[in-house]
Design a protein around this motif. Structure first.
Motif, PDB file in Angstrom:
ATOM      1  N   SER A 111       0.656   5.724  -0.415  1.00 55.71           N
ATOM      2  CA  SER A 111      -0.219   6.899  -0.341  1.00 55.71           C
ATOM      3  C   SER A 111      -0.505   7.429  -1.736  1.00 55.71           C
ATOM      4  O   SER A 111       0.390   7.545  -2.565  1.00 55.71           O
ATOM      5  CB  SER A 111       0.445   7.991   0.489  1.00 55.71           C
ATOM      6  OG  SER A 111       0.674   7.532   1.795  1.00 55.71           O
ATOM      7  N   THR A 139      -5.582   9.609  -0.189  1.00 52.49           N
ATOM      8  CA  THR A 139      -4.935   9.790   1.116  1.00 52.49           C
ATOM      9  C   THR A 139      -4.656  11.264   1.379  1.00 52.49           C
ATOM     10  O   THR A 139      -4.946  11.782   2.470  1.00 52.49           O
ATOM     11  CB  THR A 139      -3.611   8.997   1.172  1.00 52.49           C
ATOM     12  OG1 THR A 139      -3.840   7.658   0.734  1.00 52.49           O
ATOM     13  CG2 THR A 139      -3.044   8.977   2.577  1.00 52.49           C
ATOM     14  N   LYS A 173      -5.384   4.028   0.757  1.00 48.67           N
ATOM     15  CA  LYS A 173      -4.161   4.052  -0.046  1.00 48.67           C
ATOM     16  C   LYS A 173      -4.331   3.253  -1.336  1.00 48.67           C
ATOM     17  O   LYS A 173      -5.231   2.423  -1.457  1.00 48.67           O
ATOM     18  CB  LYS A 173      -3.001   3.452   0.755  1.00 48.67           C
ATOM     19  CG  LYS A 173      -2.638   4.242   1.987  1.00 48.67           C
ATOM     20  CD  LYS A 173      -1.497   3.563   2.709  1.00 48.67           C
ATOM     21  CE  LYS A 173      -1.065   4.322   3.944  1.00 48.67           C
ATOM     22  NZ  LYS A 173       0.067   3.653   4.598  1.00 48.67           N
ATOM     23  N   CYS A 232      -6.303  13.897   4.166  1.00 44.67           N
ATOM     24  CA  CYS A 232      -5.408  14.643   5.049  1.00 44.67           C
ATOM     25  C   CYS A 232      -5.707  16.137   4.963  1.00 44.67           C
ATOM     26  O   CYS A 232      -5.830  16.819   5.985  1.00 44.67           O
ATOM     27  CB  CYS A 232      -3.957  14.372   4.679  1.00 44.67           C
ATOM     28  SG  CYS A 232      -2.764  15.308   5.650  1.00 44.67           S
ATOM     29  N   CYS A 263      -4.023  14.818  13.974  1.00 44.21           N
ATOM     30  CA  CYS A 263      -5.144  13.996  13.512  1.00 44.21           C
ATOM     31  C   CYS A 263      -5.238  13.965  11.992  1.00 44.21           C
ATOM     32  O   CYS A 263      -5.772  13.012  11.423  1.00 44.21           O
ATOM     33  CB  CYS A 263      -6.451  14.494  14.105  1.00 44.21           C
ATOM     34  SG  CYS A 263      -6.561  14.285  15.882  1.00 44.21           S
ATOM     35  N   PHE A 277      -2.779   8.456   6.567  1.00 40.74           N
ATOM     36  CA  PHE A 277      -1.551   7.788   6.143  1.00 40.74           C
ATOM     37  C   PHE A 277      -1.349   6.458   6.865  1.00 40.74           C
ATOM     38  O   PHE A 277      -0.454   5.684   6.517  1.00 40.74           O
ATOM     39  CB  PHE A 277      -0.341   8.701   6.358  1.00 40.74           C
ATOM     40  CG  PHE A 277      -0.376   9.915   5.467  1.00 40.74           C
ATOM     41  CD1 PHE A 277      -0.024   9.823   4.135  1.00 40.74           C
ATOM     42  CD2 PHE A 277      -0.788  11.132   5.962  1.00 40.74           C
ATOM     43  CE1 PHE A 277      -0.067  10.929   3.308  1.00 40.74           C
ATOM     44  CE2 PHE A 277      -0.833  12.249   5.144  1.00 40.74           C
ATOM     45  CZ  PHE A 277      -0.479  12.144   3.815  1.00 40.74           C
ATOM     46  N   CYS A 278      -2.183   6.170   7.870  1.00 45.36           N
ATOM     47  CA  CYS A 278      -2.109   4.914   8.617  1.00 45.36           C
ATOM     48  C   CYS A 278      -3.211   3.931   8.217  1.00 45.36           C
ATOM     49  O   CYS A 278      -3.227   2.802   8.693  1.00 45.36           O
ATOM     50  CB  CYS A 278      -2.209   5.187  10.113  1.00 45.36           C
ATOM     51  SG  CYS A 278      -0.912   6.246  10.746  1.00 45.36           S
ATOM     52  N   VAL A 279      -4.123   4.349   7.350  1.00 44.00           N
ATOM     53  CA  VAL A 279      -5.277   3.528   6.976  1.00 44.00           C
ATOM     54  C   VAL A 279      -5.059   2.981   5.561  1.00 44.00           C
ATOM     55  O   VAL A 279      -5.037   3.742   4.587  1.00 44.00           O
ATOM     56  CB  VAL A 279      -6.574   4.361   7.039  1.00 44.00           C
ATOM     57  CG1 VAL A 279      -7.775   3.514   6.652  1.00 44.00           C
ATOM     58  CG2 VAL A 279      -6.756   4.958   8.421  1.00 44.00           C
ATOM     59  N   ASP A 280      -4.910   1.646   5.451  1.00 48.78           N
ATOM     60  CA  ASP A 280      -4.666   1.036   4.146  1.00 48.78           C
ATOM     61  C   ASP A 280      -5.849   1.189   3.193  1.00 48.78           C
ATOM     62  O   ASP A 280      -5.668   1.226   1.982  1.00 48.78           O
ATOM     63  CB  ASP A 280      -4.346  -0.447   4.310  1.00 48.78           C
ATOM     64  CG  ASP A 280      -2.963  -0.682   4.883  1.00 48.78           C
ATOM     65  OD1 ASP A 280      -2.117   0.233   4.812  1.00 48.78           O
ATOM     66  OD2 ASP A 280      -2.717  -1.789   5.402  1.00 48.78           O
ATOM     67  N   TYR A 332       0.836  -1.201   0.000  1.00 47.72           N
ATOM     68  CA  TYR A 332       0.000   0.000   0.000  1.00 47.72           C
ATOM     69  C   TYR A 332       0.868   1.247   0.000  1.00 47.72           C
ATOM     70  O   TYR A 332       1.826   1.337   0.762  1.00 47.72           O
ATOM     71  CB  TYR A 332      -0.927  -0.002   1.218  1.00 47.72           C
ATOM     72  CG  TYR A 332      -1.882  -1.169   1.209  1.00 47.72           C
ATOM     73  CD1 TYR A 332      -3.034  -1.129   0.442  1.00 47.72           C
ATOM     74  CD2 TYR A 332      -1.621  -2.306   1.947  1.00 47.72           C
ATOM     75  CE1 TYR A 332      -3.916  -2.202   0.414  1.00 47.72           C
ATOM     76  CE2 TYR A 332      -2.497  -3.379   1.927  1.00 47.72           C
ATOM     77  CZ  TYR A 332      -3.633  -3.323   1.164  1.00 47.72           C
ATOM     78  OH  TYR A 332      -4.503  -4.384   1.133  1.00 47.72           O
ATOM     79  N   LEU A 389      -2.982  13.377  10.055  1.00 40.90           N
ATOM     80  CA  LEU A 389      -2.055  12.362   9.544  1.00 40.90           C
ATOM     81  C   LEU A 389      -2.630  10.956   9.615  1.00 40.90           C
ATOM     82  O   LEU A 389      -2.018  10.011   9.130  1.00 40.90           O
ATOM     83  CB  LEU A 389      -0.740  12.431  10.324  1.00 40.90           C
ATOM     84  CG  LEU A 389       0.006  13.770  10.235  1.00 40.90           C
ATOM     85  CD1 LEU A 389       1.239  13.742  11.106  1.00 40.90           C
ATOM     86  CD2 LEU A 389       0.354  14.091   8.798  1.00 40.90           C
ATOM     87  N   ILE A 390      -3.811  10.800  10.199  1.00 39.30           N
ATOM     88  CA  ILE A 390      -4.438   9.483  10.334  1.00 39.30           C
ATOM     89  C   ILE A 390      -4.638   8.788   8.984  1.00 39.30           C
ATOM     90  O   ILE A 390      -4.413   7.576   8.888  1.00 39.30           O
ATOM     91  CB  ILE A 390      -5.769   9.594  11.122  1.00 39.30           C
ATOM     92  CG1 ILE A 390      -5.460   9.934  12.579  1.00 39.30           C
ATOM     93  CG2 ILE A 390      -6.582   8.313  11.020  1.00 39.30           C
ATOM     94  CD1 ILE A 390      -6.682  10.214  13.425  1.00 39.30           C
TER      95      ILE A 390
END
Length: 88
Positions: A38, A42, A69, A46, A58, A63-66, A36, A60-61
């Motif tokens: 970005s 994504t 992406k 953001c 917050c 970028f942590c969720v597949d 995955y 940046l969340i």
């Protein structure tokens, strides 16, 4: 130098999860490996969170969720890129 495109035959459409696909480089039918990265969706999430006032990290969340992406499919045997599933 000519850029040749090699056709990839998939059993199903490329998605966000692994799919069974025929790799033209190693001539095997394999279950693709998914990485995955970005992409546009994504960055849009953001930016949207940033504009809503979530500036304390917050935003940046995404970028942590597949699920937000792009999914890059590669052959697990020969590491050839088989295709990319783009969210947008």
């Amino acid at each position: 130098m000519a850029n040749t495109q090699v056709p990839v035959v998939t059993v199903g459409p490329l998605g966000d999860g692994p799919v069974q696909v025929f790799c033209p480089k190693c001539n095997q039918t394999v279950l693709s490996k998914v990485d995955y990265t970005s992409g546009l969706l994504t960055y849009l999430f953001c930016g949207g969170l940033f504009l809503c006032g979530f500036v304390l990290g917050c935003c940046l969340i995404p970028f942590c969720v597949d699920r937000l992406k792009n999914a890059k499919h590669t052959c697990p045997t020969c590491k050839a890129e088989l295709g990319v599933y783009k969210r947008l």
